[in-house]
Design a protein around this motif. Structure first.
Motif, PDB file in Angstrom:
ATOM      1  N   LYS A 295       0.830  -1.205   0.000  1.00 62.11           N
ATOM      2  CA  LYS A 295       0.000   0.000   0.000  1.00 62.11           C
ATOM      3  C   LYS A 295       0.864   1.254   0.000  1.00 62.11           C
ATOM      4  O   LYS A 295       0.575   2.215  -0.735  1.00 62.11           O
ATOM      5  CB  LYS A 295      -0.947  -0.004   1.200  1.00 62.11           C
ATOM      6  CG  LYS A 295      -1.928   1.155   1.186  1.00 62.11           C
ATOM      7  CD  LYS A 295      -2.962   1.031   2.289  1.00 62.11           C
ATOM      8  CE  LYS A 295      -3.972   2.184   2.215  1.00 62.11           C
ATOM      9  NZ  LYS A 295      -5.040   2.047   3.252  1.00 62.11           N
TER      10      LYS A 295
ATOM     11  N   GLN B 202      -6.013   1.158  -5.060  1.00 55.85           N
ATOM     12  CA  GLN B 202      -7.344   0.727  -5.491  1.00 55.85           C
ATOM     13  C   GLN B 202      -7.223  -0.556  -6.329  1.00 55.85           C
ATOM     14  O   GLN B 202      -7.642  -0.598  -7.483  1.00 55.85           O
ATOM     15  CB  GLN B 202      -8.017   1.828  -6.303  1.00 55.85           C
ATOM     16  CG  GLN B 202      -8.212   3.125  -5.540  1.00 55.85           C
ATOM     17  CD  GLN B 202      -8.926   4.171  -6.372  1.00 55.85           C
ATOM     18  OE1 GLN B 202      -9.837   3.872  -7.152  1.00 55.85           O
ATOM     19  NE2 GLN B 202      -8.526   5.420  -6.219  1.00 55.85           N
ATOM     20  N   PRO B 203      -6.663  -1.602  -5.753  1.00 50.15           N
ATOM     21  CA  PRO B 203      -6.368  -2.791  -6.550  1.00 50.15           C
ATOM     22  C   PRO B 203      -7.603  -3.647  -6.826  1.00 50.15           C
ATOM     23  O   PRO B 203      -8.573  -3.650  -6.073  1.00 50.15           O
ATOM     24  CB  PRO B 203      -5.389  -3.556  -5.662  1.00 50.15           C
ATOM     25  CG  PRO B 203      -5.798  -3.185  -4.268  1.00 50.15           C
ATOM     26  CD  PRO B 203      -6.209  -1.739  -4.354  1.00 50.15           C
TER      27      PRO B 203
ATOM     28  N   PHE C 172      -7.771  -1.889   1.890  1.00 52.40           N
ATOM     29  CA  PHE C 172      -7.962  -1.265   0.575  1.00 52.40           C
ATOM     30  C   PHE C 172      -9.464  -1.029   0.362  1.00 52.40           C
ATOM     31  O   PHE C 172     -10.118  -1.781  -0.372  1.00 52.40           O
ATOM     32  CB  PHE C 172      -7.421  -2.177  -0.534  1.00 52.40           C
ATOM     33  CG  PHE C 172      -5.980  -2.571  -0.385  1.00 52.40           C
ATOM     34  CD1 PHE C 172      -4.964  -1.659  -0.625  1.00 52.40           C
ATOM     35  CD2 PHE C 172      -5.639  -3.860  -0.008  1.00 52.40           C
ATOM     36  CE1 PHE C 172      -3.631  -2.031  -0.495  1.00 52.40           C
ATOM     37  CE2 PHE C 172      -4.316  -4.246   0.117  1.00 52.40           C
ATOM     38  CZ  PHE C 172      -3.303  -3.323  -0.114  1.00 52.40           C
TER      39      PHE C 172
ATOM     40  N   SER D 198     -10.950  -1.149  -3.135  1.00 46.05           N
ATOM     41  CA  SER D 198     -10.596  -2.316  -3.944  1.00 46.05           C
ATOM     42  C   SER D 198     -11.835  -3.065  -4.411  1.00 46.05           C
ATOM     43  O   SER D 198     -12.954  -2.858  -3.929  1.00 46.05           O
ATOM     44  CB  SER D 198      -9.714  -3.265  -3.136  1.00 46.05           C
ATOM     45  OG  SER D 198     -10.429  -3.791  -2.023  1.00 46.05           O
TER      46      SER D 198
END
Length: 274
Positions: A46, A52-53, A73, A76
């Motif tokens: 991070k 924003q995976p 996240f 995400s």
């Protein structure tokens, strides 16, 4: 012994209410040394810009790592894949109760066949690969499913003893084959690096976990309680008192294991980059 029946028994206790489920996840976070190592690696990713995976939790189990990643996240999108329909249904229900159904989806997937080309920024595989014979095929599928620049994060036993999977050292406790579900004793660090590079990954970083402090912690926090639960369900009554005694010591040992590098260890933490 078989580990899954013990996990199912614990799950029945903590799945009665979302609040209990969260407590269960928190306990796993603190007790499981692999969770300490994975939290460290996820926080590092991070800080390196993974904000924003799109994530694949490959072998999501109880969903504890999916839950942690959904919090770490918050922007995400997570696909959590497993082969056990009852766990998939249970986890989907829990995350719907949390209001996270738009962010997290649990689904059935055989990792030897599953691909989703160039979809994921992060693939997480926690204590999964030691259960799969066709590991090279899975590594290839992970590679195909990841975006350029994506990272694969693996926790798995090493060939330095694993999780006492095939107790070759004949310890004095006489336990043989503590975890029967494993298809290999553990990975040689060079072997898993080579397999990942052959699958296409451009860079692989592997390090040992479960060094001397971690091995002691694992026996106190996991091995011995599971053996006692396997011998008698009455130990469920004594379990909270047992952990009150050993937890502070185990937490210190976990901290020492995560904070130091190890020339050898019974676990591996592996990162592979596409």
């Amino acid at each position: 012994m078989q580990y899954d029946p013990i996990k199912r028994s614990l799950g029945k206790v903590f799945n009665r209410h979302p609040f209990l489920r969260k407590i269960f996840y928190r306990l796993l976070d603190w007790l499981l040394l692999r969770s300490w190592h994975i939290r460290k690696e996820l926080r590092k990713l991070k800080t390196q810009g993974l904000l924003q995976p799109v994530i694949l939790d490959a072998g999501s189990g109880f969903g504890q790592y999916t839950y942690r990643m959904s919090r770490l996240f918050p922007q995400s999108n997570i696909v959590a894949a497993d082969i056990k329909p009852e766990q998939i249904a249970d986890c989907n229900q829990f995350f719907q109760q949390l209001g996270k159904a738009d962010q997290v989806s649990f689904q059935y997937a055989d990792l030897t066949q599953y691909t989703s080309p160039e979809t994921y920024d992060l693939v997480l595989s926690i204590d999964v690969m030691e259960h799969i014979e066709e590991d090279t095929k899975v590594f290839e599928n992970f590679y195909q499913s990841m975006k350029k620049g994506g990272v694969l994060l693996i926790s798995t036993p090493s060939d330095q003893g694993g999780s006492d999977a095939h107790d070759h050292d004949h310890e004095s406790d006489g336990v043989h084959g503590f975890i029967d579900e494993h298809v290999r004793d553990g990975y040689n660090i060079g072997d898993i690096e080579m397999k990942l590079k052959n699958a296409g990954f451009s860079r692989v970083e592997a390090r040992y976990s479960y060094g001397t402090p971690g091995k002691i912690s694992w026996r106190l926090s996991m091995k011995y309680p599971i053996l006692m639960l396997g011998a008698s369900k009455l130990f469920f009554v004594l379990l909270p008192f047992y952990y009150l005694l050993v937890f502070p010591f185990c937490a210190l040992l976990n901290y020492l294991d995560v904070s130091n590098s190890h020339t050898t260890g019974t676990g591996l933490i592996v990162k592979a980059y596409k």
